[in-house]
Design an enzyme around this catalytic site. Structure first.
Site, PDB file in Angstrom:
ATOM      1  N   LEU A  14       0.842  -1.200   0.000  1.00 28.45           N
ATOM      2  CA  LEU A  14       0.000   0.000   0.000  1.00 28.45           C
ATOM      3  C   LEU A  14       0.879   1.254   0.000  1.00 28.45           C
ATOM      4  CD1 LEU A  14      -2.878  -0.941   2.463  1.00 28.45           C
ATOM      5  CD2 LEU A  14      -2.554  -1.533   0.046  1.00 28.45           C
ATOM      6  N   GLY A  17      -1.147   6.694   0.163  1.00 33.28           N
ATOM      7  CA  GLY A  17      -1.384   7.769   1.141  1.00 33.28           C
ATOM      8  C   GLY A  17      -0.640   9.053   0.805  1.00 33.28           C
ATOM      9  N   ARG A  21       2.712  15.101   6.342  1.00 30.16           N
ATOM     10  CA  ARG A  21       3.574  15.572   7.429  1.00 30.16           C
ATOM     11  C   ARG A  21       5.056  15.657   7.055  1.00 30.16           C
ATOM     12  NH1 ARG A  21       1.939  11.766  12.175  1.00 30.16           N
ATOM     13  NH2 ARG A  21       0.884  10.617  10.518  1.00 30.16           N
ATOM     14  N   ASN A 179      -1.611  -3.455  15.994  1.00 31.02           N
ATOM     15  CA  ASN A 179      -1.570  -4.001  14.630  1.00 31.02           C
ATOM     16  C   ASN A 179      -0.480  -3.277  13.835  1.00 31.02           C
ATOM     17  OD1 ASN A 179      -2.185  -4.874  12.022  1.00 31.02           O
ATOM     18  ND2 ASN A 179      -3.882  -3.406  11.791  1.00 31.02           N
ATOM     19  N   ASN A 386      56.329  11.916 -11.663  1.00 41.05           N
ATOM     20  CA  ASN A 386      56.231  12.738 -10.458  1.00 41.05           C
ATOM     21  C   ASN A 386      55.803  14.139 -10.867  1.00 41.05           C
ATOM     22  OD1 ASN A 386      56.922  14.423  -8.157  1.00 41.05           O
ATOM     23  ND2 ASN A 386      57.883  12.579  -7.354  1.00 41.05           N
TER      24      ASN A 386
END
Ligand code: UD1
Ligand code: CA
Length: 482
Positions: A14, A17, A21, A179, A386
């Site tokens: 799922l 949503g 927030r 739950n 070098n």
């Protein structure tokens, strides 16, 4: 727990949503912990069950989520829940893509990142042991507020019902077993139960949890498996939880690496993405951040205060106070302190990139050294060459970028500018302070600067009366022998 990973018929994740927030323009499920999106953890755990079908239910910010899924898990089926009418409605939307499926359907959430595939497998095993219609993952919290409460039968055995906080009596609200929102359903029970749902509750939503009462009323069994590791049930709703779970996930990853033989001096300040690979006998010093596809081979030491993103570090290399991305560091090579490795840097075995050196698209050969204060962009430096302090490889003329080459065992004197494109052959020398624009052949010394000339008496003529003038006079008069 069953060692055999169960193959389930379907998993429904799922993810519809809103995530309000988070206060973010990015979907909550795309926020990351340890370098992976929240959603990718859910997919990863679901895939551990080897499901025939994996369905992700999307709604809010679905374009972002679908694009992300196409990237990380193109095999999943996307279901759309047009309006967020509750978890029961969301699973209904998912089941439209599992219409003909029989057997076990697992339901999980996209925002519960620490839940592992092993926990889901244990839940499936419990479901099979009990021949349940529904098996619920629960946990016991000191503060259960906000969660659905597990109401057990009088004898404490099966789950009689799950009651949401807003619908709970004071006695039910006092229950601390909650739950987690993760279930294994028998497909036929789930389908029938969902068909029977009503929104006759405090929130006016279709509650997935009502399928449990539906099953019990029909004489079917519903058990709850209590999760001891509460972190695995925790969802992310805001940035405080994101940070909390991110820290915990990092702690878990570091423990895994320490058990595998990695020394980590200060786990509090060491951050390692989930995508990183470390060998035994790697040492990570405080303030080390390893990200993306970074790998570190045995015997290497990283840090302190080093960030590596997509960097391959080979055996026994040392990297001190460095920021690097998309680079390869050879075996026994040393980098830093204070080096900046940009994409396309490849340092050969036993090579050196030293202090205040920036590199980009730089192939630096075995045993070659770029020890101090250099910019090496778009360059190929041969083995054992070098590069003197303060050398600049000027790769950009304001319009195009060009490459330079320094041959094997060649020596570039300090404070030189090598103006690309230009090639310095094997076994060549460049005098200090040169500005090189033309090729230098093997065995040659190139000196490209004005010759020094000394003007006698200049200080007396132009700086009379200064301290310098006095010092010059004293020096020329000579100081008495001691
Ligand atoms: C739900 C459970 C509750 C449990 C809690 C665990 C119900 C009725 N309640 O609470 O018992 O303790 O989870 O976190 O199931 N979602 C959708 N579409 C919707 C609604 C939700 O996709 O219409 C998704 C959300 O994105 C989220 C998950 O489902 O990932 C849970 O939704 P949320 O609103 O947080 O859970 P609750 O219903 O409050
Ligand atoms: Ca919730």
């Amino acid at each position: 727990m069953d060692d055999q990973v169960p193959g389930v018929a379907g998993v429904v994740v799922l993810a519809a949503g809103a995530g309000t927030r988070m206060k973010s323009r990015t979907s909550k499920l795309l926020h990351q912990i340890a370098g992976r999106s929240l959603l990718s953890y859910a997919i990863h755990a679901a895939e551990f069950l080897d499901p025939e079908r994996l369905v992700v239910v999307v709604g809010h910010e679905r374009e972002q989520i679908e694009a992300h899924l196409a990237d990380i898990a193109p095999q999943v089926t996307v279901a759309v829940q047009e309006q967020q009418n509750g978890t029961g409605d969301a699973v209904r939307a998912g089941l439209e893509h599992l219409a003909d499926v029989e057997g076990e359907i697992v339901v999980t959430y996209g925002d519960v990142p620490l839940l592992t595939g092993e926990t889901l497998a244990a839940l499936v095993a419990a479901h099979r042991t009990h021949s349940d219609a529904v098996t619920v993952l629960s946990t016991v919290l000191d503060d259960p507020s906000g969660y659905g409460r597990i109401v057990r039968d009088a004898d404490g055995g099966q789950v009689a019902a799950i009651v949401e906080q807003k619908d709970a009596t004071p006695q039910q609200a006092a229950i601390t077993e909650i739950n987690a929102g993760i279930y294994v359903f028998d497909a036929a029970t789930l389908r029938a139960g969902l068909a029977s749902l009503t929104s006759n509750n405090a929130q006016g939503e279709l509650y997935l949890t009502d399928v449990i009462t539906f099953a019990r009323e029909r004489g079917r069994d519903v058990h709850a498996m209590i999760l001891e590791d509460r972190w695995q049930a925790e969802g992310v709703n805001d940035r405080i939880q994101l940070s909390r779970l991110g820290r915990e996930q990092n702690r878990r990853l570091l423990e895994k690496w320490m058990r595998a033989g990695v020394t980590i001096l200060d786990p509090e300040t060491t951050w390692v993405h989930d995508t990183v690979d470390l060998a035994p006998d790697v040492t990570l010093l405080p303030g080390t951040h390893l990200e993306g596809a970074t790998s570190v081979a045995t015997g290497a030491t990283i840090g302190p205060d080093t960030t590596l993103i997509d960097v391959e570090v080979r055996e026994d290399a040392t990297i001190v106070r460095t920021h690097g991305s998309l680079a390869i560091i050879g075996a026994g090579a040393s980098v830093g302190p204070f080096a900046y490795l940009r994409p396309g840097t490849e340092l050969g075995d036993r090579g050196k990139i030293g202090t205040f050196v920036e590199t980009k698209n730089a192939m630096i050969g075995e045993g070659a050294k770029v020890p101090h204060l250099t910019y090496a962009g778009d360059v190929e430096i041969g083995p054992d060459a070098n590069i003197g302090a303060g050398t600049i490889f000027a790769n950009y003329d304001g319009v195009t970028k060009s490459r330079s080459v320094v041959g094997k065992a060649s020596f570039v004197g300090s404070n030189s500018v090598i103006m690309a494109p230009v090639e310095i052959a094997d076994g060549a020398y460049v005098g200090a302070g040169s500005a090189i624009t033309d090729p230098v052949g093997p065995g040659e010394l190139a000196v490209a600067r004005a010759r020094q000339r000394n003007i006698a008496g200049w200080v007396a003529a132009r700086r009379a009366g200064t301290k310098t003038f006095t010092a010059a006079r004293e020096a020329s008069e000579g100081t008495p022998e001691q």
